[in-house]
Design an enzyme around this catalytic site. Sequence first.
Site, mmCIF file in Angstrom:
data_model
loop_
_atom_site.group_PDB
_atom_site.id
_atom_site.type_symbol
_atom_site.label_atom_id
_atom_site.label_comp_id
_atom_site.label_asym_id
_atom_site.label_seq_id
_atom_site.Cartn_x
_atom_site.Cartn_y
_atom_site.Cartn_z
ATOM 1 N N GLU A 250 0.850 -1.198 0.000
ATOM 2 C CA GLU A 250 0.000 0.000 0.000
ATOM 3 C C GLU A 250 0.883 1.245 0.000
ATOM 4 O OE1 GLU A 250 -2.978 -0.562 3.041
ATOM 5 O OE2 GLU A 250 -3.189 1.586 3.311
ATOM 6 N N CYS B 41 -1.331 -1.239 15.286
ATOM 7 C CA CYS B 41 -1.007 -1.114 13.865
ATOM 8 C C CYS B 41 -1.517 -2.306 13.045
ATOM 9 C CB CYS B 41 0.502 -0.980 13.703
ATOM 10 S SG CYS B 41 1.009 -0.811 11.983
ATOM 11 N N CYS C 63 4.923 -6.633 8.520
ATOM 12 C CA CYS C 63 5.905 -6.089 9.471
ATOM 13 C C CYS C 63 6.002 -7.057 10.640
ATOM 14 C CB CYS C 63 5.425 -4.719 9.962
ATOM 15 S SG CYS C 63 6.575 -3.893 11.099
ATOM 16 N N CYS D 285 3.925 8.364 0.580
ATOM 17 C CA CYS D 285 4.257 7.521 1.732
ATOM 18 C C CYS D 285 4.392 6.087 1.213
ATOM 19 C CB CYS D 285 3.130 7.617 2.759
ATOM 20 S SG CYS D 285 3.294 6.449 4.111
ATOM 21 N N CYS E 107 3.606 -3.734 16.845
ATOM 22 C CA CYS E 107 2.972 -2.625 17.583
ATOM 23 C C CYS E 107 1.474 -2.903 17.684
ATOM 24 C CB CYS E 107 3.234 -1.295 16.880
ATOM 25 S SG CYS E 107 4.988 -0.893 16.804
ATOM 26 N N CYS F 68 -3.075 2.633 8.543
ATOM 27 C CA CYS F 68 -1.971 2.056 7.769
ATOM 28 C C CYS F 68 -2.149 0.560 7.609
ATOM 29 C CB CYS F 68 -0.654 2.228 8.527
ATOM 30 S SG CYS F 68 -0.024 3.859 8.480
#
Length: 352
Positions: free
Chosen positions: A93, A120, A113, A106, A117, A334
């Site tokens: 994305e 997220c 990932c 961005c 976190c 995100c």
Amino acid sequence: MEKIDLRSLNFDELCAFMEELGEKKFRAGQVYDWLHVKLASSIDEMTNLSKDLREKLKSKTTLVTLKPVEVLTSQIDGTSKYLFELPDGNIVESVLMLYKHGNSVCISTQVGCRMGCKFCASTLDGRVRNLEPSEMLEEVYEIQKLSGKRVSNVVLMGSGEPLDNFDNVLKFLDLISNDKGLNISERNLTLSTCGIVPKIYELADKELAITLAISLHAADDETRKSLMPIANKYNIKEIMDACDYYYKKTGRRISFEYSLVSKVNDNLTEAKKLALLVEGKNCHINLIPVNPIKERDYKQGTTEEILKFKNFLEKKRINVTIRREMGRDINGACGQLRKSFITKRENGLEEE
Ligand code: SAH
């Protein structure tokens, strides 16, 4: 023999490769220009090269391009979210934001990932793989081509932890800022990290003029640990020391991101701790009202609470802004757009 990823070669590597092919030096400049200025998506487009050279390049290299599979544009402020398919079918994305000072993209640096976190969406299914320099470049190049807008700023704030893909990210930064390519000034590049301390030192030693953004999100270690697993490895003091070193080496003001999560880190006691932490530092604090994801129970505080937090820091003469919510009508946190696309694809549902 494995084919060479042509767009990931920096200028020196490309020169060496062309020499290996028995080509004159100036050919490297031509190819580089096709790859990074004209943003070619096939070798056949490179019409000022001989047919013979084009065939050689086709047999020995691959030219990475990303395919847009979904583009959503905000009716409010023109922000666009892009979902790209990578050559191996993975999805990433990227976002284009239009500001008065220029157009900012961005980008994602990894597929997924592994930092974990809590708030997220990018990390919910872990890390699939690192992105290659060519793939990160293509996020920017394709957006420039699709939108017809010149990109002036790039922020590494999409899915992934840039410092967990250190070598590829460094190469990306070199390629995107190279004056023979898109030539985006280092000052217009921002790298955001959850705080992998040894890598911050390593980055500082490169003495690049890029902005370092630190995802702080808490001013004490216990609160930080409750939001970010990486806090179990490196404490806030270690991060602050690394930031001081970065500032000393590069002269660049550090940016701290602080996602405000209701009842977790958004009361005035936290604001006070934060103020003490950054007192006397040349830095900027970016407050991000948390963007709730359905998998977790984190909420935004009220506008009043958010402003109270900001005003407290302002009174202490700290540079602070609340991140403007871009593209509210196409918003998802995100990594959420990618996640819903993949779920739909896995279930064999048609795209609306
Ligand atoms: N891995 C990098 C880049 C991540 S995304 C990093 O950790 O900095 C950029 C910023 O958005 C980070 O500060 C991240 O913590 C924050 N973020 C991610 N999801 C969020 C959400 N749902 N609400 C608010 N901020 C979020």
